[in-house]
Motif scaffolding. Structure first.
Motif, PDB file in Angstrom:
ATOM      1  N   PRO A   1      -3.382  -3.723   0.546  1.00 36.35           N
ATOM      2  CA  PRO A   1      -4.835  -3.867   0.573  1.00 36.35           C
ATOM      3  C   PRO A   1      -5.279  -5.124  -0.175  1.00 36.35           C
ATOM      4  N   THR A   2      -6.425  -5.630   0.190  1.00 31.25           N
ATOM      5  CA  THR A   2      -6.974  -6.813  -0.474  1.00 31.25           C
ATOM      6  C   THR A   2      -7.053  -6.580  -1.978  1.00 31.25           C
ATOM      7  N   GLY A   3      -6.541  -7.556  -2.725  1.00 33.80           N
ATOM      8  CA  GLY A   3      -6.601  -7.457  -4.181  1.00 33.80           C
ATOM      9  C   GLY A   3      -5.424  -6.729  -4.798  1.00 33.80           C
ATOM     10  N   VAL A   4      -4.382  -6.416  -3.992  1.00 29.73           N
ATOM     11  CA  VAL A   4      -3.208  -5.689  -4.490  1.00 29.73           C
ATOM     12  C   VAL A   4      -1.968  -6.525  -4.235  1.00 29.73           C
ATOM     13  N   THR A   5      -1.125  -6.717  -5.255  1.00 26.89           N
ATOM     14  CA  THR A   5       0.128  -7.458  -5.096  1.00 26.89           C
ATOM     15  C   THR A   5       1.252  -6.731  -5.816  1.00 26.89           C
TER      16      THR A   5
ATOM     17  N   ALA B   1      -9.473   1.680   4.053  1.00 25.69           N
ATOM     18  CA  ALA B   1     -10.598   1.571   3.120  1.00 25.69           C
ATOM     19  C   ALA B   1     -10.246   0.572   2.032  1.00 25.69           C
ATOM     20  N   PRO B   2     -11.239  -0.065   1.421  1.00 23.38           N
ATOM     21  CA  PRO B   2     -10.959  -0.917   0.256  1.00 23.38           C
ATOM     22  C   PRO B   2     -10.277  -0.088  -0.824  1.00 23.38           C
ATOM     23  N   ILE B   3      -9.474  -0.739  -1.635  1.00 23.15           N
ATOM     24  CA  ILE B   3      -8.727  -0.008  -2.648  1.00 23.15           C
ATOM     25  C   ILE B   3      -9.665   0.730  -3.603  1.00 23.15           C
ATOM     26  N   THR B   4     -10.840   0.200  -3.822  1.00 21.12           N
ATOM     27  CA  THR B   4     -11.786   0.847  -4.732  1.00 21.12           C
ATOM     28  C   THR B   4     -12.371   2.137  -4.158  1.00 21.12           C
ATOM     29  N   GLU B   5     -12.171   2.367  -2.864  1.00 25.17           N
ATOM     30  CA  GLU B   5     -12.686   3.585  -2.241  1.00 25.17           C
ATOM     31  C   GLU B   5     -11.595   4.587  -1.910  1.00 25.17           C
ATOM     32  N   SER B   6     -10.343   4.255  -2.209  1.00 25.28           N
ATOM     33  CA  SER B   6      -9.249   5.170  -1.932  1.00 25.28           C
ATOM     34  C   SER B   6      -9.243   6.321  -2.940  1.00 25.28           C
ATOM     35  N   PHE B   7      -8.463   7.334  -2.636  1.00 23.98           N
ATOM     36  CA  PHE B   7      -8.431   8.554  -3.453  1.00 23.98           C
ATOM     37  C   PHE B   7      -7.904   8.251  -4.849  1.00 23.98           C
ATOM     38  N   ARG B   8      -8.643   8.697  -5.863  1.00 29.80           N
ATOM     39  CA  ARG B   8      -8.281   8.398  -7.249  1.00 29.80           C
ATOM     40  C   ARG B   8      -7.417   9.513  -7.840  1.00 29.80           C
ATOM     41  N   VAL B   9      -6.380   9.110  -8.568  1.00 35.42           N
ATOM     42  CA  VAL B   9      -5.461  10.042  -9.221  1.00 35.42           C
ATOM     43  C   VAL B   9      -5.694   9.993 -10.724  1.00 35.42           C
TER      44      VAL B   9
END
Length: 489
Positions: free
Chosen positions: A283-287, A422-430
């Motif tokens: 996802p955008t912003g993830v490396t 979905a953008p990473i900020t909207e994915s399910f939070r753990v």
């Protein structure tokens, strides 16, 4: 009882498989021996899909129409756009599918098979389903499924004799899914050719390739593409980071018969590929970090054709990286057997003759996640072998229950990861204390085609008790969860 545990914090760029490929009723993949999970599975060993084969002439449909005849649905106005969007990542000239669907002339003979397969949900292949037990928190990326109306259109087209329609009235075609990584930084390939041929009854071989990306400083990868040197025999590939460059000592950069893993003990899985697989793009912003001097190991599952020796001299990777870490970094956790977590049933054992045997596992997210850390699930995959028929993974916490993935029509020949759209900020939070639950159902009887195939490969005539392991007569109950982290652990 705690299951066999591998404490893996694996950086992950997980594949998204193609919209359409092997396994149709006209041409069925032949599966093989081996192992564990990767990203089309996800572990230190794995099986994925094999290329479909067919020796029969294509079927024909009755009826003909002239190109300019105003009959709907027809190829140019109705069917071609659907085929382009959902089928042409594999059904192209030289592709992994056994026939191309690029033109009307190529598609017409297969109209009846296409209609049947899409009606049954066999094509395009997709096994992450919404069910009464599972409503995922987000839609999945690269979902190629057709609507009921689109499925009906294929059947109507076949029933009409597969009319071509008027090319002058052709609907605009969407761009087909690209199998090439955009703007790669570097490409690297194997340095020593390998020859693969049938040995006795064995068609499947696992060889590890050590590749040197040549980065003398840390780099941060956001895209990977597997380059299959010989698509006839490259069955699937797992990608590992060898941070200490231990594999540099392998003669010619090859370790033959390395099993289902990396061939060394301390490598980290970061991705996988099956034929038709799209580039692995986070996802955008993830490396994910590739340390200075690290090597990359490809565990290549070769599947011999049975028609004589084939050589692979060009399998490798295209990589895209920058010298700056993104805001989010990734790791990959394997839960179940043989991953982290606790069995709720004792050691995995599936008795012969049981038609609906259940194994369950639970993993409690550790409390070493600081309150300020933002941890998001962005991709999930399930993995069993050929006795498995149904698998579900969900999360329980104070807010209730969230189902991440359900594969109720498990097919060993079609394994892949499912990335949320979905953008990473909207994915399910753990959060710390969340309970991840797995439920695997197995049918260890001759009514399960996978068992029949498994026994035939092993030269057996009746089901046997099946336990945990990486071989043909073994099983797993394993979920891979790709997580992005902001804020540090």
């Amino acid at each position: 009882m705690v299951s066999v545990s591998r404490s893996l914090l694996l950086t992950s760029l997980v594949l998204a498989a193609c919209g359409d490929s092997q396994g149709s009723t006209a041409a069925t993949a032949t599966e093989s021996t081996g192992e564990a999970t990767g990203n089309s599975e996800a572990s230190s060993g794995s099986e994925a899909t094999g290329a479909p084969t067919t020796t029969e002439a294509p079927p024909t449909t009755g009826g003909t129409t002239e190109a300019g005849e105003d009959v709907r649905p027809n190829w140019h106005q109705d069917i071609a756009p659907l085929v382009t969007a959902s089928c042409q990542s594999c059904h192209v000239s030289g592709g992994i599918a056994p026939f191309a669907l690029m033109t009307y002339e190529e598609a017409k003979p297969w109209a009846g098979i296409m209609a049947s397969d899409v009606a049954q949900g066999i094509m395009p292949p997709w096994h992450a389903l919404e069910t009464d037990e599972c409503q995922p928190p987000l839609p999945y990326l690269h979902d190629p499924r057709l609507s009921d109306d689109q499925k009906d259109m294929f059947q109507q087209w076949a029933d009409l004799g597969a009319p071509e329609g008027d090319p002058a009235l052709a609907a605009p075609l969407p761009p087909p899914p690209s199998l090439d990584l955009a703007n790669p930084t570097k490409s690297i390939t194997m340095t020593t050719p390998l020859t693969v041929d049938k040995v006795g009854n064995s068609l499947d071989f696992f060889h590890c390739l050590s590749l040197d990306p040549g980065n003398d400083a840390p780099v941060y990868v956001d895209g990977i593409q597997v380059l299959a040197g010989n698509p006839k025999i490259v069955h699937h590939v797992l990608i590992y980071v060898d941070a200490g460059a231990d594999s540099a000592s392998w003669p010619g950069g090859v370790k033959q018969n390395c099993g289902g893993g990396a061939g060394i003990g301390n490598a980290q899985l970061i991705g996988g590929w099956v034929p038709g697989g799209m580039p692995m793009v986070a996802p955008t912003g993830v490396t994910t970090e590739l340390p200075a001097g690290a090597r990359l190991i490809l565990n290549v599952h070769y599947h011999a054709t049975g028609g004589g020796p084939e050589e692979d001299s060009a399998t490798g990777l295209a990589l895209r990286w920058s010298d700056t870490a993104a805001e989010w970094s990734t790791f990959f956790t394997l839960i179940g057997a043989p991953g982290v977590g606790e069995s709720l049933n004792g050691p995995l054992m599936i008795p012969a003759g049981e038609e609906a045997h259940v194994e369950e596992y639970e993993y409690v997210v550790p409390n070493n996640i600081p309150a300020f850390a933002d941890v998001r699930v962005w991709t999930v995959l399930n993995h069993m072998h050929k006795v498995g028929v149904d698998m579900r993974v969900w999360v329980e916490n104070a807010g209730g229950e969230t189902c991440l993935l359900h594969t109720p029509k498990w097919d060993f020949n079609w394994q892949r990861s499912y990335q949320y759209d979905a953008p990473i900020t909207e994915s399910f939070r753990v959060r710390a204390g969340d309970r991840v639950r797995l439920r695997c159902v197995y049918n260890n009887t001759m009514s399960n085609p996978g068992v029949v195939e498994m026994l035939a490969e092993a030269g057996l005539a009746a089901p046997v008790d099946v336990g945990l392991g990486e071989g043909t007569l073994d099983e797993m109950c394993l979920t891979g969860v790709g997580v992005a982290i902001k804020g540090g652990l």
